[in-house]
Design an enzyme around this catalytic site. Structure first.
Site, PDB file in Angstrom:
ATOM      1  CB  ALA A  54      -0.921  -0.006   1.217  1.00 29.29           C
ATOM      2  N   PRO A  55       0.367   2.367  -0.509  1.00 26.86           N
ATOM      3  CG  PRO A  55      -0.944   3.923  -1.689  1.00 26.86           C
ATOM      4  CD  PRO A  55      -0.961   2.511  -1.134  1.00 26.86           C
ATOM      5  CD1 TRP A  56       4.998   7.143   0.311  1.00 30.36           C
ATOM      6  CD2 TRP A  56       3.645   8.912   0.176  1.00 30.36           C
ATOM      7  NE1 TRP A  56       5.468   7.951  -0.697  1.00 30.36           N
ATOM      8  CE2 TRP A  56       4.662   9.050  -0.792  1.00 30.36           C
ATOM      9  CE3 TRP A  56       2.684   9.926   0.276  1.00 30.36           C
ATOM     10  CZ2 TRP A  56       4.733  10.139  -1.671  1.00 30.36           C
ATOM     11  CZ3 TRP A  56       2.745  11.020  -0.589  1.00 30.36           C
ATOM     12  CH2 TRP A  56       3.754  11.111  -1.541  1.00 30.36           C
ATOM     13  CE  LYS A 107       6.782  -2.386   1.663  1.00 31.89           C
ATOM     14  NZ  LYS A 107       6.948  -1.069   2.363  1.00 31.89           N
ATOM     15  N   PRO A 108       2.633  -1.812   4.532  1.00 25.52           N
ATOM     16  CG  PRO A 108       2.720  -0.891   6.688  1.00 25.52           C
ATOM     17  CD  PRO A 108       2.763  -2.207   5.944  1.00 25.52           C
ATOM     18  CB  SER A 109       4.396   3.705   2.692  1.00 25.74           C
ATOM     19  OG  SER A 109       5.518   4.569   2.658  1.00 25.74           O
ATOM     20  CB  SER A 138       6.361   5.264  -8.121  1.00 24.77           C
ATOM     21  OG  SER A 138       7.269   4.189  -7.929  1.00 24.77           O
ATOM     22  CD  GLU A 179      -4.076   3.466  -8.529  1.00 23.12           C
ATOM     23  OE1 GLU A 179      -3.510   4.177  -9.405  1.00 23.12           O
ATOM     24  OE2 GLU A 179      -4.306   3.867  -7.385  1.00 23.12           O
ATOM     25  CB  CYS A 217      -2.670   8.382  -8.810  1.00 23.14           C
ATOM     26  SG  CYS A 217      -3.800   7.266  -7.995  1.00 23.14           S
ATOM     27  CD  GLU A 224       1.713  10.732 -10.111  1.00 20.02           C
ATOM     28  OE1 GLU A 224       0.524  10.593  -9.812  1.00 20.02           O
ATOM     29  OE2 GLU A 224       2.519   9.787 -10.115  1.00 20.02           O
TER      30      GLU A 224
END
Length: 479
Positions: free
Chosen positions: A152-154, A178-180, A230, A251, A285, A381
């Site tokens: 997962a992202p931050w 796993k989290p960021s 990313s 994603e 995003c 981006e």
């Protein structure tokens, strides 16, 4: 008096654990720039323990009925709702997000999304059984894929965690999430809540850095790797997963075009677009960051957008007047600042373009005009509170500019002309097209992109299907 940093731990096989070798990383509150917690720096042995736990739990969880999985997910949704204030407080410290907006814009959708997938668990479908060859009946089974490695992202640690685990568990899979490394706190709290409801081993959390995520994807146990992150990270995951033909769900980044035609209500459009561009500090995003405006209203639109930006506030989480908090980390502040510092001479910063304060990672809402299609800030981006504006002459040029980037996640069209909106919704090469709105999401509709924005869908029945596999069963019906 100094406060000892909070100690976060992995959650494996129903219990909290430190990393096997005891190593940790500091976790920083982006609103203050100060360390508030430590988290495990997990390595191969920790990942292996989590994968073994998930693999051991999989057969029993796979064999539960959809109604049983639904009941577990509904209990998780209820528990998230009951402990909402804890989740909000931890997520705010995790990310610096405003408390009020986290309460209204994240908790309700998260709970709704879990409940949606709880219902989806009982809606597995396939073609009806039939005889497609004499003396033989065929039918289709839809099954879980197995253990899922998820990263997962931050930018939305809690909500993206939900987007990962809810469809996976609903379909009968087990999860290692796993989290960021910059935002593990809310995921660890979610593990505590989920662990009190789901059987042990069904949901596991491993904290760590890029090497931890790499070890998860390379591990032989997972049947599927899912990442929100990313483009660089997605490409690495896809390449690594290809070595043993794992399924991959990606994603990735976005560079959403916002096409504004001359027939719009400028003030109304600016109001929505500015919020959609600056919400969560533009760290989304799908953010409305790349505005294309018909030349006849360009100057008026830019002036109105600059006024809206100047009136947009960033600041402390407990300030009810702020729209967004800080950028997530020092590296992200440097990245956003770098785009502005490297602007070409023909670009003009209409407002913003600087850091706010000297504590934390706050950045001013920014509007940049005078840009050309091949400029770095148009093509890449930024992932910050920066909106660019370009003029276009006609529909064909607007479409060409919109599609001329490597990303293809989200877009929007602003016009009163229905036929024009329909033409563009067909021609825009993006996974989502909003018309006269931007950034709205619902659990029932798919979210996902094309090109370098990745593949696979989050949310909706399509996202649920991504966590299943199809098996054909054929049986002889004649003696």
């Amino acid at each position: 008096m100094t406060t000892e940093p909070r100690r976060l731990r992995n959650y494996i096989n129903g219990e909290f654990r430190d990393a096997g070798d005891g190593r940790t990383t500091d976790v920083v509150n982006p609103a203050t720039g100060e360390v508030y917690a430590t988290a495990p720096l997990s390595r191969a042995a920790d990942v292996d323990a989590a994968m073994k736990a998930a693999a051991a739990a999989f057969p029993a969880w796979r064999d539960t009925t959809p109604a049983e999985r639904q009941k577990v997910l509904l209990k998780i949704a209820d528990a998230f709702e009951e402990r909402a204030e804890e989740l909000i407080a931890v997520e705010s410290e995790n990310t610096g997000k405003p408390l009020g907006l986290t309460r209204t814009e994240e908790i309700p959708p998260m709970v709704d999304q879990i409940r949606f997938f709880a219902g989806a668990a009982r809606m597995l479908d396939g073609r009806s059984a039939g005889e497609y060859m004499d003396g033989l009946t065929s039918f289709v089974r839809r099954e879980p894929v197995g253990v899922c490695a998820q990263v997962a992202p931050w930018n939305y640690p809690m909500m993206m965690g939900v987007w990962k685990f809810a469809p996976a568990l609903a379909a009968g899979n087990t999860v290692v999430l796993k989290p960021s490394d910059t935002t593990p706190a809310s995921t660890v709290l979610m593990a505590e809540i989920i662990g009190s409801i789901a059987p042990k081993g069904v949901f596991n959390v491993v904290c760590g850095d890029r090497d931890t995520g790499r070890a998860m994807v390379e591990h032989p146990t997972p049947a599927m790797a899912s990442i929100t992150g990313s483009v660089r990270a997605g490409m690495e995951v896809a390449g690594s997963a290809a070595k043993d033909v794992k399924r991959v769900h990606l994603e990735l980044g976005g560079k959403a075009p916002v096409i504004v035609f001359e027939d719009v209500d400028i003030a109304k459009a600016v109001e929505t677009i500015s919020v959609a561009g600056y919400f969560n500090a533009g760290q989304d995003c799908t953010a409305a960051t790349r505005v294309l405006v018909h030349e006849s209203i360009h100057d008026e639109f830019v002036a109105e957008l600059a006024r809206a930006a100047a009136g947009t506030k960033t600041g402390a989480a407990d300030d009810d007047d702020v729209l967004y908090g800080p950028l997530n980390n020092a590296a992200q502040l440097e990245r956003v600042s770098g785009f502005i510092e490297r602007l070409p001479a023909h670009a003009k910063v209409e407002t913003g373009g600087e850091r706010v304060g000297d504590k934390g990672y706050f950045y001013a809402p920014t509007v940049v005009s005078g840009l050309r299609q091949d400029d770095e800030i148009i093509q890449n981006e930024v992932f910050g509170p920066v909106i660019t504006v370009q003029p276009f002459t006609d529909e064909a040029q607007a479409l060409a500019y919109a599609n001329d980037v490597e990303y293809a996640l989200a877009s929007s069209v602003w016009t009163k002309d229905h036929a024009r909106a329909m033409r563009l919704s067909r021609a825009l090469d993006f996974g989502c097209v909003w018309i006269n709105t931007h950034i709205a999401l619902v659990a029932e509709m798919p979210h996902g992109g094309f090109k370098k924005s990745g593949y696979g869908k989050d949310l909706s029945s399509y996202g649920f299907d991504d966590y299943t596999r199809i098996k054909h069963v054929m049986t002889a019906i004649e003696d």
